[in-house]
Scaffold this motif. Sequence first.
Motif, PDB file in Angstrom:
ATOM      1  N   ARG A   3       1.119  16.486 -14.160  1.00  0.00           N
ATOM      2  CA  ARG A   3       0.472  15.360 -13.471  1.00  0.00           C
ATOM      3  C   ARG A   3      -0.982  15.695 -13.158  1.00  0.00           C
ATOM      4  NH1 ARG A   3       3.343  11.199 -11.479  1.00  0.00           N
ATOM      5  NH2 ARG A   3       2.471   9.986  -9.785  1.00  0.00           N
ATOM      6  N   ARG A   4      -1.815  14.678 -13.105  1.00  0.00           N
ATOM      7  CA  ARG A   4      -3.222  14.860 -12.727  1.00  0.00           C
ATOM      8  C   ARG A   4      -3.294  14.992 -11.209  1.00  0.00           C
ATOM      9  NH1 ARG A   4      -7.455  11.903 -15.353  1.00  0.00           N
ATOM     10  NH2 ARG A   4      -7.398  10.579 -13.511  1.00  0.00           N
ATOM     11  N   LEU A   5      -3.851  16.108 -10.726  1.00  0.00           N
ATOM     12  CA  LEU A   5      -3.867  16.402  -9.296  1.00  0.00           C
ATOM     13  C   LEU A   5      -5.290  16.465  -8.752  1.00  0.00           C
ATOM     14  CD1 LEU A   5      -1.247  19.333  -9.278  1.00  0.00           C
ATOM     15  CD2 LEU A   5      -0.821  16.875  -8.973  1.00  0.00           C
ATOM     16  N   LEU A   6      -5.421  16.173  -7.472  1.00  0.00           N
ATOM     17  CA  LEU A   6      -6.661  16.368  -6.728  1.00  0.00           C
ATOM     18  C   LEU A   6      -6.340  17.312  -5.582  1.00  0.00           C
ATOM     19  CD1 LEU A   6      -9.665  15.642  -6.354  1.00  0.00           C
ATOM     20  CD2 LEU A   6      -8.905  13.852  -4.775  1.00  0.00           C
ATOM     21  N   LEU A   7      -6.961  18.477  -5.592  1.00  0.00           N
ATOM     22  CA  LEU A   7      -6.695  19.515  -4.602  1.00  0.00           C
ATOM     23  C   LEU A   7      -7.699  19.412  -3.452  1.00  0.00           C
ATOM     24  CD1 LEU A   7      -5.099  22.165  -3.946  1.00  0.00           C
ATOM     25  CD2 LEU A   7      -6.975  23.374  -5.120  1.00  0.00           C
ATOM     26  N   ALA A  52       0.844  -1.197   0.000  1.00  0.00           N
ATOM     27  CA  ALA A  52       0.000   0.000   0.000  1.00  0.00           C
ATOM     28  C   ALA A  52       0.879   1.248   0.000  1.00  0.00           C
ATOM     29  CB  ALA A  52      -0.948   0.001   1.197  1.00  0.00           C
ATOM     30  N   ARG A  53       1.918   1.227   0.808  1.00  0.00           N
ATOM     31  CA  ARG A  53       2.845   2.362   0.870  1.00  0.00           C
ATOM     32  C   ARG A  53       3.493   2.602  -0.501  1.00  0.00           C
ATOM     33  NH1 ARG A  53       4.644   6.239   4.751  1.00  0.00           N
ATOM     34  NH2 ARG A  53       6.380   7.223   3.724  1.00  0.00           N
ATOM     35  N   ALA A  54       3.858   1.535  -1.177  1.00  0.00           N
ATOM     36  CA  ALA A  54       4.463   1.665  -2.507  1.00  0.00           C
ATOM     37  C   ALA A  54       3.470   2.259  -3.505  1.00  0.00           C
ATOM     38  CB  ALA A  54       4.968   0.308  -2.991  1.00  0.00           C
ATOM     39  N   VAL A  55       2.220   1.840  -3.443  1.00  0.00           N
ATOM     40  CA  VAL A  55       1.186   2.396  -4.325  1.00  0.00           C
ATOM     41  C   VAL A  55       1.035   3.892  -4.063  1.00  0.00           C
ATOM     42  CG1 VAL A  55      -1.311   2.413  -4.770  1.00  0.00           C
ATOM     43  CG2 VAL A  55      -0.072   0.237  -4.648  1.00  0.00           C
ATOM     44  N   LEU A  56       0.970   4.265  -2.785  1.00  0.00           N
ATOM     45  CA  LEU A  56       0.794   5.670  -2.419  1.00  0.00           C
ATOM     46  C   LEU A  56       2.023   6.494  -2.800  1.00  0.00           C
ATOM     47  CD1 LEU A  56      -0.976   5.141   1.010  1.00  0.00           C
ATOM     48  CD2 LEU A  56      -2.018   5.646  -1.213  1.00  0.00           C
ATOM     49  N   ASP A  57       3.204   5.942  -2.572  1.00  0.00           N
ATOM     50  CA  ASP A  57       4.429   6.634  -2.981  1.00  0.00           C
ATOM     51  C   ASP A  57       4.440   6.877  -4.491  1.00  0.00           C
ATOM     52  OD1 ASP A  57       5.730   7.130  -0.569  1.00  0.00           O
ATOM     53  OD2 ASP A  57       6.862   5.253  -0.625  1.00  0.00           O
ATOM     54  N   VAL A  76      -6.581   8.146  -5.105  1.00  0.00           N
ATOM     55  CA  VAL A  76      -6.107   6.825  -5.526  1.00  0.00           C
ATOM     56  C   VAL A  76      -7.082   6.232  -6.549  1.00  0.00           C
ATOM     57  CG1 VAL A  76      -5.579   4.475  -4.769  1.00  0.00           C
ATOM     58  CG2 VAL A  76      -4.852   6.426  -3.364  1.00  0.00           C
ATOM     59  N   ARG A  77      -8.375   6.308  -6.239  1.00  0.00           N
ATOM     60  CA  ARG A  77      -9.406   5.765  -7.135  1.00  0.00           C
ATOM     61  C   ARG A  77      -9.323   6.413  -8.517  1.00  0.00           C
ATOM     62  NH1 ARG A  77     -14.436   7.467  -8.539  1.00  0.00           N
ATOM     63  NH2 ARG A  77     -14.500   9.119  -6.984  1.00  0.00           N
ATOM     64  N   LEU A  78      -9.037   7.712  -8.564  1.00  0.00           N
ATOM     65  CA  LEU A  78      -8.995   8.463  -9.819  1.00  0.00           C
ATOM     66  C   LEU A  78      -7.604   8.523 -10.449  1.00  0.00           C
ATOM     67  CD1 LEU A  78     -11.225  11.406  -8.581  1.00  0.00           C
ATOM     68  CD2 LEU A  78     -11.904   9.585 -10.180  1.00  0.00           C
ATOM     69  N   ASN A  79      -6.641   7.860  -9.812  1.00  0.00           N
ATOM     70  CA  ASN A  79      -5.249   7.881 -10.263  1.00  0.00           C
ATOM     71  C   ASN A  79      -4.736   9.321 -10.369  1.00  0.00           C
ATOM     72  OD1 ASN A  79      -2.839   6.602 -10.962  1.00  0.00           O
ATOM     73  ND2 ASN A  79      -3.256   6.866 -13.142  1.00  0.00           N
ATOM     74  N   ARG A  80      -4.954  10.073  -9.278  1.00  0.00           N
ATOM     75  CA  ARG A  80      -4.503  11.456  -9.184  1.00  0.00           C
ATOM     76  C   ARG A  80      -3.595  11.598  -7.971  1.00  0.00           C
ATOM     77  NH1 ARG A  80      -6.953  15.678 -11.958  1.00  0.00           N
ATOM     78  NH2 ARG A  80      -8.449  14.947 -13.479  1.00  0.00           N
ATOM     79  N   THR A  81      -2.794  12.617  -7.981  1.00  0.00           N
ATOM     80  CA  THR A  81      -1.924  12.935  -6.855  1.00  0.00           C
ATOM     81  C   THR A  81      -2.652  13.932  -5.963  1.00  0.00           C
ATOM     82  OG1 THR A  81       0.059  12.537  -8.158  1.00  0.00           O
ATOM     83  CG2 THR A  81       0.311  13.905  -6.191  1.00  0.00           C
ATOM     84  N   LEU A  82      -2.764  13.613  -4.691  1.00  0.00           N
ATOM     85  CA  LEU A  82      -3.407  14.515  -3.738  1.00  0.00           C
ATOM     86  C   LEU A  82      -2.449  15.644  -3.380  1.00  0.00           C
ATOM     87  CD1 LEU A  82      -5.856  14.997  -1.793  1.00  0.00           C
ATOM     88  CD2 LEU A  82      -4.485  13.819  -0.057  1.00  0.00           C
ATOM     89  N   VAL A  83      -2.936  16.873  -3.460  1.00  0.00           N
ATOM     90  CA  VAL A  83      -2.155  18.044  -3.048  1.00  0.00           C
ATOM     91  C   VAL A  83      -3.027  18.929  -2.174  1.00  0.00           C
ATOM     92  CG1 VAL A  83      -0.607  18.038  -5.048  1.00  0.00           C
ATOM     93  CG2 VAL A  83      -2.716  19.376  -5.129  1.00  0.00           C
ATOM     94  N   LEU A  84      -2.371  19.682  -1.317  1.00  0.00           N
ATOM     95  CA  LEU A  84      -3.027  20.709  -0.518  1.00  0.00           C
ATOM     96  C   LEU A  84      -2.693  22.060  -1.129  1.00  0.00           C
ATOM     97  CD1 LEU A  84      -2.220  19.386   3.075  1.00  0.00           C
ATOM     98  CD2 LEU A  84      -4.223  18.917   1.655  1.00  0.00           C
ATOM     99  N   PRO A  85      -3.542  23.072  -0.942  1.00  0.00           N
ATOM    100  CA  PRO A  85      -3.234  24.384  -1.512  1.00  0.00           C
ATOM    101  C   PRO A  85      -1.905  24.925  -0.988  1.00  0.00           C
ATOM    102  CG  PRO A  85      -5.470  24.331  -0.641  1.00  0.00           C
ATOM    103  CD  PRO A  85      -4.798  23.060  -0.208  1.00  0.00           C
ATOM    104  N   THR A  86      -1.183  25.587  -1.853  1.00  0.00           N
ATOM    105  CA  THR A  86       0.096  26.182  -1.468  1.00  0.00           C
ATOM    106  C   THR A  86      -0.095  27.196  -0.348  1.00  0.00           C
ATOM    107  OG1 THR A  86       0.855  25.882  -3.721  1.00  0.00           O
ATOM    108  CG2 THR A  86       2.118  27.408  -2.365  1.00  0.00           C
TER     109      THR A  86
END
Length: 157
Positions: A28-32, A10-15, A59-69
């Motif tokens: 990259r496709r991002l989720l904010l 799971a850690r490898a998938v998230l990494d 994860v479901r959408l194959n996006r990288t989770l980001v928080l606002p800068t």
Amino acid sequence: AELARLAARARAVLDGLQRPGRRGCRGRRLLLHSLGDRMSGWGMGSMLHELVVSFSSAVRLNRTLVLPTDDQWWYAPPGCDRPGFGCYFERVSDCAEEDSKDVMDARTLSEVPLQHHRPEALYVPEEFRRCGLLWWRSQLLHYLWRPRAHVRREAEA
């Protein structure tokens, strides 16, 4: 032993989603996900729950989770060296919202805020499904809940 192996997987998938290196973030496709502002007043548990649900959606959408800068998480004091969540915790991702034009706002998803009757809110990747929703969500929280060194020192004092 099996759960430890699955946790490492799971850690490898998230990494793979969250740590592409700064060069890998471009385009990259991002989720904010925003933790709210100083006026939201949500409790810590509610905010972390919503963050974990957004992470699962990423994860479901194959996006990288980001928080606002310019995250204005109300638990972080003004003047911290990193705004918001980053004041106390390690970065959620190598990426930032400025790295891509393909940024989806988590608030547009049906599972955030959580609506229990929607199947996507209960998403667990197929390879981890036998471990259950609680196990999956705990892996996500474990990934996110990485206190910075100064916080660890204060907690251990």
